[in-house]
Design a protein around this motif. Structure first.
Motif, PDB file in Angstrom:
ATOM      1  N   GLY A   1       0.847  -1.102  -0.064  1.00  0.00           N
ATOM      2  CA  GLY A   1      -0.025  -0.196   0.106  1.00  0.00           C
ATOM      3  C   GLY A   1       0.756   1.174   0.043  1.00  0.00           C
ATOM      4  N   LYS A   2       2.139   0.998  -0.050  1.00  0.00           N
ATOM      5  CA  LYS A   2       3.111   2.217   0.069  1.00  0.00           C
ATOM      6  C   LYS A   2       3.719   2.405  -1.321  1.00  0.00           C
ATOM      7  CE  LYS A   2       5.431   3.486   3.609  1.00  0.00           C
ATOM      8  NZ  LYS A   2       6.466   3.400   4.880  1.00  0.00           N
ATOM      9  N   ASN A   3       3.319   3.374  -2.000  1.00  0.00           N
ATOM     10  CA  ASN A   3       3.773   3.383  -3.271  1.00  0.00           C
ATOM     11  C   ASN A   3       4.254   4.908  -3.751  1.00  0.00           C
ATOM     12  OD1 ASN A   3       3.010   0.713  -4.083  1.00  0.00           O
ATOM     13  ND2 ASN A   3       0.966   1.582  -4.697  1.00  0.00           N
ATOM     14  N   PHE A   4       5.335   4.961  -4.183  1.00  0.00           N
ATOM     15  CA  PHE A   4       6.120   5.998  -4.528  1.00  0.00           C
ATOM     16  C   PHE A   4       6.280   6.241  -6.124  1.00  0.00           C
ATOM     17  CE2 PHE A   4       9.672   8.902  -5.439  1.00  0.00           C
ATOM     18  CZ  PHE A   4       9.399  10.195  -4.853  1.00  0.00           C
ATOM     19  N   CYS A   5       5.937   7.468  -6.715  1.00  0.00           N
ATOM     20  CA  CYS A   5       6.294   7.479  -8.212  1.00  0.00           C
ATOM     21  C   CYS A   5       6.720   8.890  -8.711  1.00  0.00           C
ATOM     22  CB  CYS A   5       5.113   7.147  -9.022  1.00  0.00           C
ATOM     23  SG  CYS A   5       5.397   7.239 -11.119  1.00  0.00           S
ATOM     24  N   ILE A   6       8.020   9.012  -9.440  1.00  0.00           N
ATOM     25  CA  ILE A   6       8.233  10.329  -9.750  1.00  0.00           C
ATOM     26  C   ILE A   6       8.756  10.194 -11.554  1.00  0.00           C
ATOM     27  CG2 ILE A   6      10.617   9.912  -8.735  1.00  0.00           C
ATOM     28  CD1 ILE A   6      10.557  13.018  -8.259  1.00  0.00           C
ATOM     29  N   MET A   7       8.526  11.194 -11.991  1.00  0.00           N
ATOM     30  CA  MET A   7       8.860  10.941 -13.410  1.00  0.00           C
ATOM     31  C   MET A   7      10.153  11.794 -13.711  1.00  0.00           C
ATOM     32  SD  MET A   7       6.987   9.206 -15.419  1.00  0.00           S
ATOM     33  CE  MET A   7       5.701   8.096 -14.607  1.00  0.00           C
ATOM     34  N   MET A   8      11.126  11.223 -14.517  1.00  0.00           N
ATOM     35  CA  MET A   8      12.251  12.178 -14.937  1.00  0.00           C
ATOM     36  C   MET A   8      11.729  12.918 -15.915  1.00  0.00           C
ATOM     37  SD  MET A   8      15.693  10.562 -16.610  1.00  0.00           S
ATOM     38  CE  MET A   8      16.467   9.966 -15.002  1.00  0.00           C
ATOM     39  N   PRO A   9      12.072  14.198 -15.995  1.00  0.00           N
ATOM     40  CA  PRO A   9      11.837  14.921 -17.061  1.00  0.00           C
ATOM     41  C   PRO A   9      12.685  14.580 -18.238  1.00  0.00           C
ATOM     42  CG  PRO A   9      12.250  16.414 -15.119  1.00  0.00           C
ATOM     43  CD  PRO A   9      12.679  14.935 -14.636  1.00  0.00           C
ATOM     44  N   PRO A  10      11.962  14.106 -19.368  1.00  0.00           N
ATOM     45  CA  PRO A  10      12.911  13.384 -20.571  1.00  0.00           C
ATOM     46  C   PRO A  10      13.728  14.095 -20.864  1.00  0.00           C
ATOM     47  CG  PRO A  10      10.628  13.719 -21.152  1.00  0.00           C
ATOM     48  CD  PRO A  10      10.649  13.981 -19.747  1.00  0.00           C
ATOM     49  N   PRO A  11      15.072  14.154 -20.720  1.00  0.00           N
ATOM     50  CA  PRO A  11      15.995  14.993 -21.607  1.00  0.00           C
ATOM     51  C   PRO A  11      16.184  14.786 -23.052  1.00  0.00           C
ATOM     52  CG  PRO A  11      17.279  13.319 -20.318  1.00  0.00           C
ATOM     53  CD  PRO A  11      16.010  13.060 -19.762  1.00  0.00           C
ATOM     54  N   ASN A  12      16.449  15.666 -23.783  1.00  0.00           N
ATOM     55  CA  ASN A  12      16.719  15.515 -25.324  1.00  0.00           C
ATOM     56  C   ASN A  12      17.541  14.367 -25.684  1.00  0.00           C
ATOM     57  OD1 ASN A  12      14.907  17.740 -25.534  1.00  0.00           O
ATOM     58  ND2 ASN A  12      16.155  19.317 -26.294  1.00  0.00           N
TER      59      ASN A  12
ATOM     60  N   GLY B   1      12.733  22.137 -13.223  1.00  0.00           N
ATOM     61  CA  GLY B   1      13.122  23.499 -12.829  1.00  0.00           C
ATOM     62  C   GLY B   1      11.797  24.421 -13.190  1.00  0.00           C
ATOM     63  N   PHE B   2      11.972  25.436 -12.833  1.00  0.00           N
ATOM     64  CA  PHE B   2      10.596  26.459 -13.021  1.00  0.00           C
ATOM     65  C   PHE B   2      10.630  26.871 -14.623  1.00  0.00           C
ATOM     66  CE2 PHE B   2      14.109  29.545 -12.446  1.00  0.00           C
ATOM     67  CZ  PHE B   2      13.367  30.670 -13.382  1.00  0.00           C
ATOM     68  N   ASP B   3      11.663  26.934 -15.308  1.00  0.00           N
ATOM     69  CA  ASP B   3      11.598  27.566 -16.408  1.00  0.00           C
ATOM     70  C   ASP B   3      10.794  26.740 -17.595  1.00  0.00           C
ATOM     71  OD1 ASP B   3      13.644  25.547 -15.900  1.00  0.00           O
ATOM     72  OD2 ASP B   3      14.957  26.278 -17.638  1.00  0.00           O
ATOM     73  N   ILE B   4      10.376  25.244 -16.984  1.00  0.00           N
ATOM     74  CA  ILE B   4       9.838  24.527 -18.067  1.00  0.00           C
ATOM     75  C   ILE B   4       8.313  24.419 -17.342  1.00  0.00           C
ATOM     76  CG2 ILE B   4      11.443  23.330 -19.289  1.00  0.00           C
ATOM     77  CD1 ILE B   4      11.102  20.851 -17.573  1.00  0.00           C
ATOM     78  N   LEU B   5       7.676  25.283 -16.451  1.00  0.00           N
ATOM     79  CA  LEU B   5       6.461  25.197 -16.022  1.00  0.00           C
ATOM     80  C   LEU B   5       5.508  25.244 -16.929  1.00  0.00           C
ATOM     81  CD1 LEU B   5       4.535  25.325 -13.983  1.00  0.00           C
ATOM     82  CD2 LEU B   5       4.829  27.867 -13.674  1.00  0.00           C
ATOM     83  N   PHE B   6       5.764  25.909 -18.050  1.00  0.00           N
ATOM     84  CA  PHE B   6       4.588  26.147 -19.277  1.00  0.00           C
ATOM     85  C   PHE B   6       4.957  25.266 -20.524  1.00  0.00           C
ATOM     86  CE2 PHE B   6       4.971  30.172 -17.026  1.00  0.00           C
ATOM     87  CZ  PHE B   6       4.158  30.329 -16.252  1.00  0.00           C
ATOM     88  N   PHE B   7       6.365  25.074 -20.684  1.00  0.00           N
ATOM     89  CA  PHE B   7       6.605  24.100 -21.704  1.00  0.00           C
ATOM     90  C   PHE B   7       6.123  22.639 -21.269  1.00  0.00           C
ATOM     91  CE2 PHE B   7      10.097  26.823 -22.417  1.00  0.00           C
ATOM     92  CZ  PHE B   7      10.229  26.897 -23.896  1.00  0.00           C
ATOM     93  N   TRP B   8       6.324  22.065 -20.000  1.00  0.00           N
ATOM     94  CA  TRP B   8       6.024  20.799 -19.874  1.00  0.00           C
ATOM     95  C   TRP B   8       4.824  20.472 -18.865  1.00  0.00           C
ATOM     96  CZ3 TRP B   8       8.959  17.102 -16.411  1.00  0.00           C
ATOM     97  CH2 TRP B   8       8.370  15.827 -16.583  1.00  0.00           C
ATOM     98  N   VAL B   9       5.318  21.164 -17.596  1.00  0.00           N
ATOM     99  CA  VAL B   9       4.167  20.940 -16.440  1.00  0.00           C
ATOM    100  C   VAL B   9       2.651  21.253 -16.886  1.00  0.00           C
ATOM    101  CG1 VAL B   9       3.945  21.260 -13.989  1.00  0.00           C
ATOM    102  CG2 VAL B   9       6.268  21.453 -14.961  1.00  0.00           C
ATOM    103  N   ALA B  10       2.567  22.358 -17.111  1.00  0.00           N
ATOM    104  CA  ALA B  10       1.139  22.966 -17.675  1.00  0.00           C
ATOM    105  C   ALA B  10       0.603  21.893 -18.674  1.00  0.00           C
ATOM    106  CB  ALA B  10       1.277  23.935 -18.210  1.00  0.00           C
TER     107      ALA B  10
END
Length: 933
Positions: A36-47, A553-562
């Protein structure tokens, strides 16, 4: 132990063992994982074209800290790695390689070009993945994905078709950001930079008033000589000195002549020209109106009249619109609806003609007359020269403005009308609402304001790119006229007429469309049969969606996160992650952004070679304060290197006194020093866990640094020299502290743990899959005792220092304390370097005295020659008196206080307070010495 720690050798050996044993995979910690304890995080896929830079180092270090922490804390853990196909960047790389051989992609054809690109990807792509390993990060490498692997291709088509069928993806002619090399770009793919250019003032001839326009021209002097109105009516007066048209007005048959040095200030309904200011004269061929502000009194009478464009003689109207800034240039602007974003809106509002003057490659077309065939930027000087030759250039001024550049090839971007595919902005509505209802939380919290500001002003997203490398848009056009989107890569026939004569849209999707699906597509969503042989994907969506958190990084908030927020939410009706940690930029020691042109770029691989992966990791973590830029410096790296040396030397000391140490067993801790160190360790564990859970990475690192250096090494190790029986207990605690340190500095912590255990990693289990230290409660009584012991030691040292006996051993010292410290007397004697300590209840005369928070200490002056000491203190006293008098006079001067900057006053007040405190201390010391003398 060896005399020094060979970081490079250890890092290469340990990483290979960890990976080979499968520790990085989701079942790597199965012995300690809890249901029941799961943890998942995604690597921002570098170019796929990328190399490791210092920003990556920070992102991956923080992600690795959280992943290692959760893995050790019993979570079933997935850190999903992968690479992005990087449409524009990758195609540019392969195109350049081909051009170096004299081959264009067009000569190869699309299919052959794509084969070459895949060959390059397999051979050279993914260099950054190999570099990541140097940093010691632990994603599940066996599950590495690529945004164009078969499964993710299927997911992209599924997502597109889903949005297409919902009406959220549409095609149409819109104004887009256009790179003449790379094609259409979204707003966030355009980098705006300051540009030092020119402002060109061009004359447009006014039409429509023949009784004025057809007048012959004479000089003002000649005009003034005419006697009657009939003669004057035949001529127009001009200022032949300044070559400026002269204002003429006719009121009740009377003509008046006036001159002006600035034509823009004298336009009227009968002026011969209007002056238009522009930064892009090469686009004037596409002007379909001239515009003034309706509130501009200078031009009210011109509205509705017509002007003629120079050279091409096109007739266009003068219109009025509040878009015009009356303070810019002359207050008259050209309207080029097909080549300017604002003009595009004006063109639609005023039903103007849209005239395109260059093609997709930026080559001027037939609308530009004699300049046809020139490249838009190369044509600028030639167009201006021709206009000037014909007398249509009023003047040219230096002008600084913001210009958009392609984020990949750095080409100047043009506003351009093109038929493209768009995702409608309404796709984001539900995601915005859920974020603001608390469905996702930003760290630092203020980033939600930026998210809301951008998302609520979201424009339709242009997702089509004029490339060959990428996900080809899954829309098909049949000869019967039917258009449809299909999840099948190669449909058998047209679903309407059954024909096999259909074509696929040639464009590919924006790279961010596929990476926007990353939180779910990598877990199997939409992958179809591509994962049928990989059973471990069956429960991924259930176990790991939504992802636990995101770090980037905050610089890809709109590129990727949003984009992940609204694409994933649209597909699965749930936001893709709960917590979003956005770190700041890594800058140089002076706070300047790193760039090749500035020569201040830090290569993380070079720093790993010079120091170690652990040192780089811990340095950037120590500096990573939420919401602040990270200032990386050589001094910080050296400081952390000293820290690793301190840990290594502490281990060497422990091993001088024992062959090996057991794992921590609190029931075996019996000495007072052991209980004290255990209590301080528990406090450190509590703080580290609390800070990690709140993503205060720098605070967690600082707590580790303070405990291991200040408390364990500086005090625990030193105090143990007075009680050798405590060393086995300290060894157990130090081993446990290596587990606490492991997520931050995985290599040296692993190495020291095994050294103290008299084992080697090759033949034993790694601490990275051992339980993370648990929270506990400290023993307040033992902590209070040792706090007083340490205070007494420091106080005696200070008292000795006042009489210049700081590092000398003395026969006796006295301590006046509020409680009994006799049980800890040996610690005080050893570390204060006193043969005897006597506890007293009153002041000891004829002694150097030190007063601290909870006690006083006294060092007898008998046998001490205080002459030189008194002389030194007296000199200090005189200097401090002068300093205090000077500062008091300055701050007592009303004129100075009234005129001095607040910062200067604050500095002087602080200086006065410091000087007075020093003065009181010196006087106190002199008083003590005076009493003795």
């Amino acid at each position: 132990m060896a005399d020094f720690y060979n970081a490079k050798e250890i890092e290469e050996k340990f990483y290979k063992i960890w990976e080979e044993r499968g520790y990085f995979e989701i079942d790597g910690n199965k012995e300690i994982a809890q249901n029941g304890k799961n943890f998942c995080i995604m690597m921002p896929p570098p170019n796929v074209t990328g190399v490791l830079h210092i920003g990556h180092s920070l992102t991956f270090t923080l992600q690795d800290i959280m992943t290692r922490y959760k893995r050790m804390d019993g979570f079933k853990t997935l850190w999903q790695p992968g690479l992005d196909h990087a449409g524009i960047a990758t195609q540019n790389v392969v195109e350049k390689q081909l051009l170096a051989k004299g081959i264009t992609k067009e000569e190869l054809g699309r299919d052959e070009f794509l084969k070459k690109t895949w060959e390059w990807k397999e051979k050279s792509g993914g260099t950054i993945v190999h570099q990541m390993r140097r940093l010691g990060i632990t994603p599940a490498w066996s599950r590495e994905r690529f945004t164009m692997d078969e499964g993710l291709k299927n997911a992209v088509r599924k997502a597109f078709v889903n949005l297409y069928n919902k009406g959220l993806i549409v095609r149409g002619n819109y104004m887009v950001n256009w790179c003449t090399h790379d094609g259409a770009l979204s707003d966030v793919e355009v980098e705006h930079k300051a540009n030092k250019g020119k402002l060109y003032y061009i004359k447009y001839k006014i039409l429509g008033n023949s009784n004025v326009e057809n007048l012959a021209e004479v000089s003002c002097d000649e005009f003034a000589k005419f006697d009657n109105q009939n003669d004057k009516a035949k001529y127009r007066a001009v200022d032949v000195v300044n070559s400026n048209a002269v204002r003429m007005s006719r009121t009740n048959g009377a003509s008046q002549c006036s001159t002006s040095e600035n034509l823009s200030q004298m336009q009227c309904k009968t002026s011969r020209y209007v002056i238009v200011a522009t930064t892009r004269p090469e686009t004037y061929f596409g002007d379909t109106a001239v515009m003034v502000n309706p509130n501009d009194e200078r031009y009210k009478d011109l509205v509705g009249k017509f002007v003629e464009l120079p050279i091409i003689n096109r007739k266009i109207e003068i219109i009025a619109d509040e878009h015009v800034d009356m303070g810019f240039g002359t207050g008259v602007v050209k309207v080029t609806p097909a080549h300017d974003t604002n003009d595009y809106e004006v063109g639609n509002a005023h039903n103007l003609e849209f005239i395109t003057v260059f093609d997709e490659k930026g080559i001027l077309n037939g609308e530009c007359g004699e300049f046809k065939g020139l490249e838009r930027l190369e044509a600028r000087d030639k167009v201006v020269a021709r206009l000037d030759e014909l007398g249509f250039i009023e003047k040219i001024e230096d002008y600084e403005n913001q210009v958009g550049y392609c984020y990949r090839c750095k080409n100047i971007v043009e506003p351009y009308i093109s038929k493209q595919w768009f995702v409608k902005s309404s796709i984001a509505d539900t995601a915005i609402a859920k974020v603001n209802e608390g469905g996702a939380k930003f760290y630092p919290a203020h980033w939600i304001n930026s998210f809301n500001a951008w998302m609520r002003e979201l424009k339709d997203w242009c997702i089509s790119r004029q490339l060959w490398w990428g996900h080809q848009i899954p829309v098909f056009y049949c000869e019967c006229g039917h258009e449809w989107a299909d999840e099948c890569e190669k449909p058998a026939s047209c679903p309407k007429c059954g024909s096999t004569k259909f074509t696929q849209d040639p464009d590919v999707l924006d790279t961010w469309f596929s990476s926007g699906l990353w939180p779910m597509s990598t877990l199997g969503w939409g992958n179809g049969d591509a994962l049928k042989n990989k059973k471990w994907f069956e429960n991924d969506l259930k176990d790991f969606y939504p992802n636990t958190m995101l770090i980037t990084g905050f610089d890809i908030l709109f590129f990727w996160v949003a984009r992940m927020m609204f694409q994933s939410e649209n597909a699965l009706s749930e936001l893709p992650f709960k917590d979003i940690y956005l770190h700041a930029l890594v800058k140089d020691k002076d706070g300047k952004k790193m760039s090749k042109s500035s020569g201040n770029v830090v290569d993380p691989l070079t720093k790993i070679d010079e120091y170690s992966a652990d040192i780089l990791r811990f340095t950037v973590t120590l500096l990573c304060v939420q919401g602040r830029d990270i200032r990386l410096s050589e001094e910080k790296m050296v400081l952390v290197r000293n820290f690793t040396n301190k840990l290594y030397n502490a281990s060497k000391f422990l091993l001088l006194n024992a062959d090996k140490f057991n794992d921590l067993d609190e029931s075996k801790i019996g000495s007072k020093l052991g209980l004290y160190m255990l209590s301080r360790f528990k406090t450190c564990v509590n703080s580290v866990r609390e800070n990690l859970d709140a993503y205060r990475f720098n605070d967690a690192a600082n707590e580790l640094y303070k405990f291991l250096w200040d408390e364990f090494c500086d005090w625990g190790i030193e105090l143990s020299k007075a009680d050798k029986s405590s060393i086995p207990e300290l060894g157990m605690i130090f081993k446990e502290s290596m587990k606490l340190l492991s997520p931050f500095m995985p290599f040296i912590s692993e190495f020291l743990y095994h050294e103290l255990s008299s084992t080697c990693l090759e033949n034993s289990k790694s601490i990275m899959i051992m339980p993370y230290p648990k929270q506990g409660k400290e023993d307040e009584q033992i902590v209070n005792l040792f706090n007083l012991v340490i205070e007494a030691i420091v106080s005696i040292r200070r008292a000795k220092a006042t009489i210049e006996l700081g590092n000398s051993k003395i026969s006796k010292a006295y301590v006046k304390a509020s409680c009994d410290l006799s049980e800890a007397i040996n610690y005080i004697k050893l570390l204060a370097k006193c043969e005897e300590i006597e506890f007293v209840s009153d002041i000891v005369p004829n002694s150097a005295r030190d007063v601290s928070e909870n006690l006083e200490s006294f060092v007898p002056l008998a046998g001490v020659d205080t002459t030189a000491i008194i002389a030194r203190l007296t000199s200090q006293k005189i200097k401090l008196e002068k300093e205090i008098l000077k500062l008091e006079n300055m701050l007592g001067n009303e004129k100075f206080v009234a005129n001095a900057p607040e910062q200067v006053l604050a500095t002087n007040r602080e200086g006065l307070a410091t000087a007075k405190a020093k003065f009181e201390k010196v006087v106190s010391e002199l008083k003590t010495l005076g009493e003795f003398n």
